[in-house]
Design a protein around this motif. Structure first.
Motif, PDB file in Angstrom:
ATOM      1  N   TRP A  98      30.644  34.328  44.841  1.00 41.60           N
ATOM      2  CA  TRP A  98      30.598  33.851  46.018  1.00 41.60           C
ATOM      3  C   TRP A  98      28.974  33.852  46.453  1.00 41.60           C
ATOM      4  N   LEU A  99      28.151  34.538  46.180  1.00 40.76           N
ATOM      5  CA  LEU A  99      26.799  34.563  46.349  1.00 40.76           C
ATOM      6  C   LEU A  99      25.955  33.490  45.311  1.00 40.76           C
ATOM      7  N   GLY A 100      26.688  32.837  44.384  1.00 38.89           N
ATOM      8  CA  GLY A 100      26.215  31.725  43.738  1.00 38.89           C
ATOM      9  C   GLY A 100      25.391  32.075  42.498  1.00 38.89           C
ATOM     10  N   ARG A 101      25.450  33.544  42.200  1.00 38.13           N
ATOM     11  CA  ARG A 101      24.748  34.155  41.206  1.00 38.13           C
ATOM     12  C   ARG A 101      25.639  33.838  39.867  1.00 38.13           C
ATOM     13  N   VAL A 102      26.879  33.599  39.724  1.00 33.36           N
ATOM     14  CA  VAL A 102      27.724  33.392  38.619  1.00 33.36           C
ATOM     15  C   VAL A 102      28.388  32.267  38.846  1.00 33.36           C
ATOM     16  N   SER A 103      28.301  31.301  37.781  1.00 37.04           N
ATOM     17  CA  SER A 103      29.180  30.023  37.870  1.00 37.04           C
ATOM     18  C   SER A 103      30.733  30.308  37.944  1.00 37.04           C
ATOM     19  N   GLY A 104      31.293  29.184  38.428  1.00 31.92           N
ATOM     20  CA  GLY A 104      32.854  29.222  38.607  1.00 31.92           C
ATOM     21  C   GLY A 104      33.475  29.371  37.154  1.00 31.92           C
ATOM     22  N   GLU A 105      33.039  28.683  36.227  1.00 31.63           N
ATOM     23  CA  GLU A 105      33.428  28.765  34.789  1.00 31.63           C
ATOM     24  C   GLU A 105      33.408  30.031  34.140  1.00 31.63           C
ATOM     25  N   THR A 106      32.262  30.677  34.587  1.00 34.81           N
ATOM     26  CA  THR A 106      32.208  32.244  34.044  1.00 34.81           C
ATOM     27  C   THR A 106      33.095  33.082  34.624  1.00 34.81           C
ATOM     28  N   PHE A 107      33.516  32.996  36.147  1.00 39.01           N
ATOM     29  CA  PHE A 107      34.403  33.727  36.679  1.00 39.01           C
ATOM     30  C   PHE A 107      35.732  33.299  36.140  1.00 39.01           C
ATOM     31  N   ALA A 108      36.165  32.108  36.084  1.00 36.12           N
ATOM     32  CA  ALA A 108      37.568  31.684  35.319  1.00 36.12           C
ATOM     33  C   ALA A 108      37.519  32.187  34.382  1.00 36.12           C
ATOM     34  N   PHE A 109      36.589  32.278  33.329  1.00 36.11           N
ATOM     35  CA  PHE A 109      36.901  33.074  32.140  1.00 36.11           C
ATOM     36  C   PHE A 109      36.886  34.730  32.220  1.00 36.11           C
ATOM     37  N   LEU A 110      36.303  35.196  33.160  1.00 37.21           N
ATOM     38  CA  LEU A 110      36.453  36.714  33.210  1.00 37.21           C
ATOM     39  C   LEU A 110      37.865  36.856  33.873  1.00 37.21           C
ATOM     40  N   MET A 111      38.617  36.180  34.848  1.00 38.96           N
ATOM     41  CA  MET A 111      39.629  36.407  35.170  1.00 38.96           C
ATOM     42  C   MET A 111      40.589  36.126  34.332  1.00 38.96           C
ATOM     43  N   GLY A 112      40.517  35.102  33.499  1.00 38.46           N
ATOM     44  CA  GLY A 112      41.523  34.822  32.523  1.00 38.46           C
ATOM     45  C   GLY A 112      41.626  35.876  31.493  1.00 38.46           C
ATOM     46  N   THR A 113      40.404  36.458  30.808  1.00 38.19           N
ATOM     47  CA  THR A 113      40.515  37.678  30.276  1.00 38.19           C
ATOM     48  C   THR A 113      40.968  38.830  30.861  1.00 38.19           C
ATOM     49  N   ILE A 114      40.706  39.160  31.957  1.00 38.89           N
ATOM     50  CA  ILE A 114      41.236  40.395  32.793  1.00 38.89           C
ATOM     51  C   ILE A 114      43.084  40.383  32.864  1.00 38.89           C
ATOM     52  N   VAL A 115      43.251  39.103  33.309  1.00 36.64           N
ATOM     53  CA  VAL A 115      44.751  38.603  33.223  1.00 36.64           C
ATOM     54  C   VAL A 115      45.416  38.959  31.834  1.00 36.64           C
ATOM     55  N   GLY A 116      44.751  38.460  30.941  1.00 42.54           N
ATOM     56  CA  GLY A 116      45.349  38.804  29.586  1.00 42.54           C
ATOM     57  C   GLY A 116      45.251  40.297  29.181  1.00 42.54           C
ATOM     58  N   TYR A 117      44.437  40.980  29.648  1.00 43.61           N
ATOM     59  CA  TYR A 117      44.413  42.575  29.409  1.00 43.61           C
ATOM     60  C   TYR A 117      45.361  43.202  30.117  1.00 43.61           C
ATOM     61  N   ILE A 118      45.559  42.890  31.139  1.00 46.25           N
ATOM     62  CA  ILE A 118      46.764  43.358  31.999  1.00 46.25           C
ATOM     63  C   ILE A 118      48.080  43.070  31.834  1.00 46.25           C
ATOM     64  N   ILE A 119      48.179  41.776  31.104  1.00 45.78           N
ATOM     65  CA  ILE A 119      49.709  41.560  30.585  1.00 45.78           C
ATOM     66  C   ILE A 119      49.896  42.218  29.124  1.00 45.78           C
ATOM     67  N   SER A 120      48.560  42.512  28.395  1.00 47.83           N
ATOM     68  CA  SER A 120      48.865  43.327  27.277  1.00 47.83           C
ATOM     69  C   SER A 120      49.144  44.951  27.568  1.00 47.83           C
ATOM     70  N   ILE A 121      48.464  45.297  28.764  1.00 46.12           N
ATOM     71  CA  ILE A 121      48.925  46.791  29.233  1.00 46.12           C
ATOM     72  C   ILE A 121      50.383  46.772  29.713  1.00 46.12           C
ATOM     73  N   LEU A 122      51.025  45.744  30.349  1.00 54.21           N
ATOM     74  CA  LEU A 122      52.240  45.854  30.883  1.00 54.21           C
ATOM     75  C   LEU A 122      53.251  45.730  29.863  1.00 54.21           C
ATOM     76  N   SER A 123      53.003  44.815  28.885  1.00 52.29           N
ATOM     77  CA  SER A 123      53.918  44.778  27.680  1.00 52.29           C
ATOM     78  C   SER A 123      53.719  46.047  26.949  1.00 52.29           C
ATOM     79  N   LYS A 124      53.017  46.999  27.004  1.00 55.26           N
ATOM     80  CA  LYS A 124      53.310  48.092  26.304  1.00 55.26           C
ATOM     81  C   LYS A 124      53.970  49.114  26.985  1.00 55.26           C
ATOM     82  N   HIS A 125      53.991  49.081  28.485  1.00 53.82           N
ATOM     83  CA  HIS A 125      54.756  49.988  29.177  1.00 53.82           C
ATOM     84  C   HIS A 125      55.945  49.542  29.545  1.00 53.82           C
ATOM     85  N   ILE A 126      56.436  48.459  29.215  1.00 56.40           N
ATOM     86  CA  ILE A 126      57.767  47.808  29.501  1.00 56.40           C
ATOM     87  C   ILE A 126      58.805  48.125  28.414  1.00 56.40           C
TER      88      ILE A 126
END
Length: 121
Positions: free
Chosen positions: A93-121
């Motif tokens: 939001w402040l412009g210190r990190v680019s949008g591509e970096t943010f998208a990569f980070l969010m994709g990594t976190i979503v993948g992490y959450i999916i892997s955690i949920l698959s273990k609990h289901i």
């Protein structure tokens, strides 16, 4: 549509006194019939309550199982992931990190959450 057997089993209510039975006997029979029906209803209520109690006990056992199964480190890990998401959002939001970096980070976190949920289901 009822089968022949069901029709034979279905009780029929006769609203007038048959000519061969005196009214007092007929009233006594009807009273006993009502008592039997009330007992049937009470039995069904008790059976339903037993099923509800069994379901409650089962849910309590499952809750205890899953609370013991989930490690204690899970909550701090979720807090850390949340802090990373909030921090990355603020920096983007402040412009210190680019949008591509943010998208990569969010994709990594979503993948992490999916892997955690698959273990609990």
């Amino acid at each position: 549509m009822m089968s022949r057997e069901q029709k034979e089993e279905t009780p029929h209510i006769v609203y007038e006194v048959p000519p061969s039975v005196d009214p007092e006997t007929w009233a006594n029979i009807q009273s006993k019939s009502i008592d039997v029906r009330l007992r049937e209803i009470e039995f069904e209520r008790e059976k339903t309550n037993a099923y509800v109690e069994l379901a409650r006990e089962g849910m309590n056992i499952l809750e205890e199982y899953y609370l013991k199964k989930i490690p204690r480190i899970t909550l701090p890990a979720y807090i850390l992931v949340g802090a990373v998401v909030v921090g990355a959002t603020m920096l983007t939001w402040l412009g210190r990190v680019s949008g591509e970096t943010f998208a990569f980070l969010m994709g990594t976190i979503v993948g992490y959450i999916i892997s955690i949920l698959s273990k609990h289901i």
